[in-house]
Design an enzyme around this catalytic site. Structure first.
Site, PDB file in Angstrom:
ATOM      1  N   LYS A  12     -14.352 -22.785  53.565  1.00 11.36           N
ATOM      2  CA  LYS A  12     -14.654 -21.856  52.592  1.00 11.36           C
ATOM      3  C   LYS A  12     -15.861 -21.088  52.856  1.00 11.36           C
ATOM      4  O   LYS A  12     -15.856 -19.849  52.663  1.00 11.36           O
ATOM      5  CB  LYS A  12     -14.874 -22.678  51.345  1.00 11.36           C
ATOM      6  CG  LYS A  12     -13.685 -23.055  50.732  1.00 11.36           C
ATOM      7  CD  LYS A  12     -13.670 -23.760  49.374  1.00 11.36           C
ATOM      8  CE  LYS A  12     -12.412 -24.203  48.815  1.00 11.36           C
ATOM      9  NZ  LYS A  12     -12.633 -24.900  47.370  1.00 11.36           N
ATOM     10  N   CYS A  28     -18.214 -25.402  49.074  1.00 13.19           N
ATOM     11  CA  CYS A  28     -18.081 -26.600  48.425  1.00 13.19           C
ATOM     12  C   CYS A  28     -16.657 -27.134  48.337  1.00 13.19           C
ATOM     13  O   CYS A  28     -15.726 -26.070  48.026  1.00 13.19           O
ATOM     14  CB  CYS A  28     -18.764 -27.032  47.181  1.00 13.19           C
ATOM     15  SG  CYS A  28     -20.660 -26.818  47.072  1.00 13.19           S
ATOM     16  N   ASP A  29     -16.225 -28.500  48.525  1.00 18.20           N
ATOM     17  CA  ASP A  29     -14.673 -28.873  48.128  1.00 18.20           C
ATOM     18  C   ASP A  29     -15.112 -30.093  48.051  1.00 18.20           C
ATOM     19  O   ASP A  29     -15.833 -30.817  48.154  1.00 18.20           O
ATOM     20  CB  ASP A  29     -13.864 -28.585  48.940  1.00 18.20           C
ATOM     21  CG  ASP A  29     -12.495 -28.112  48.468  1.00 18.20           C
ATOM     22  OD1 ASP A  29     -11.982 -29.486  48.307  1.00 18.20           O
ATOM     23  OD2 ASP A  29     -11.955 -27.117  48.104  1.00 18.20           O
ATOM     24  N   SER A  30     -13.918 -30.506  46.873  1.00 15.38           N
ATOM     25  CA  SER A  30     -14.260 -32.136  46.384  1.00 15.38           C
ATOM     26  C   SER A  30     -12.741 -32.598  46.466  1.00 15.38           C
ATOM     27  O   SER A  30     -11.657 -32.123  46.474  1.00 15.38           O
ATOM     28  CB  SER A  30     -14.577 -32.050  45.064  1.00 15.38           C
ATOM     29  OG  SER A  30     -15.802 -31.679  44.715  1.00 15.38           O
TER      30      SER A  30
END
Length: 202
Positions: free
Chosen positions: A57, A75-77
Site C-alpha cells: 500500500k 498499514c494493513d491488518s
C-alpha cells in the site's frame, strides 16, 4: 510561533479507524487510497502478510505525484487464528462462520506498518501484534451483529470501536494495534528515518 507540521503525512488507507487514531494523536494526515488488490498478495505467515500488505500500500501511493515529498504510511491488518490469517470476510456467511470459530477463544491481531520518506527514498516497516480474547456471543447475537454489515468491512470480522465491543473480553497489547495502527510503533519507524514525531503534529 509556527505550529504547522514540518512534513506532509499521507495515510495510504481508507480506514476511518486509522485516520481517527492519527488525528487523536495530533496529526493531520492526507488520505490517498492505494487501490492494492489485497487478495493477490501472499506470505509465509500472518505477521509477514500484514507487513507485506502494508508495504504494498505504501509503495503504491509513494510513487504518485500527489505524494511527492511526503511521508507515506501504509498499514494493513489480519487476524491470526490457529496459524491462519484472516482478513475481511467474503460475505455474511463467512463472517458468521468466523465468529462461531472465534468465540470463547483468543486470536492475535497483526497490524503491518510501512513508512516511506518520498523525499529521500528511505523506508522502514514492522508488524505490531496484540492478543484479543473473544467473549461468547450467542448465535442470535452473532446473527444480529453480522446483519449490521460492520464485520464485512474489517479484518477479522470485528472492530473494538464498534458494535463488536461487547463481544471482546480483553486485549493484551496496544489498543491502536487492534484498530489497525500502533502509534508507538509509528513513532519508532519515523525515528529510524530521522523524523521526530513531534515535528509532524498539526
Amino acid at each position: 510561533m509556527d505550529l504547522s507540521p514540518s512534513r506532509r503525512l499521507v495515510l495510504a488507507s481508507q480506514s476511518p479507524a486509522r485516520l481517527g487514531l492519527l488525528r487523536q494523536a495530533g496529526f493531520a494526515p492526507e488520505v490517498i487510497v492505494s487501490g492494492v488488490d489485497e487478495d493477490a498478495i501472499s506470505a509465509d505467515s500472518p505477521a509477514e502478510l500484514a507487513r507485506v500488505l502494508a508495504e504494498a500500500k505504501a509503495d503504491a501511493v509513494s510513487v504518485r505525484a500527489e505524494a511527492a515529498g511526503a511521508l507515506v504510511v501504509g498499514c494493513d491488518s489480519v487476524l491470526e487464528l490457529d496459524g491462519q490469517a484472516y482478513g475481511k470476510p467474503a460475505d455474511a456467511e463467512d463472517a458468521t462462520a468466523r465468529w462461531k470459530a472465534m468465540r470463547g477463544r483468543a486470536g492475535i491481531l497483526r497490524s503491518g506498518h510501512c513508512v516511506i520518506d518520498t523525499a529521500s527514498g528511505r523506508r522502514a516497516s514492522a508488524t505490531a501484534s496484540a492478543t484479543v480474547r473473544f467473549g461468547e456471543p450467542t448465535d442470535d447475537e452473532i446473527a444480529a451483529y453480522v446483519a449490521t454489515g460492520e464485520p464485512l468491512r474489517v479484518a477479522g470480522a470485528f472492530t473494538i470501536d464498534g458494535r463488536a465491543a461487547p463481544f471482546v473480553d480483553s486485549i493484551d497489547g496496544n489498543h491502536g494495534t487492534v484498530l489497525g495502527l500502533s502509534v508507538p510503533l509509528l513513532r519508532q519507524l519515523l525515528a529510524s528515518l530521522d523524523v521526530r514525531v513531534t515535528d509532524l503534529w498539526a
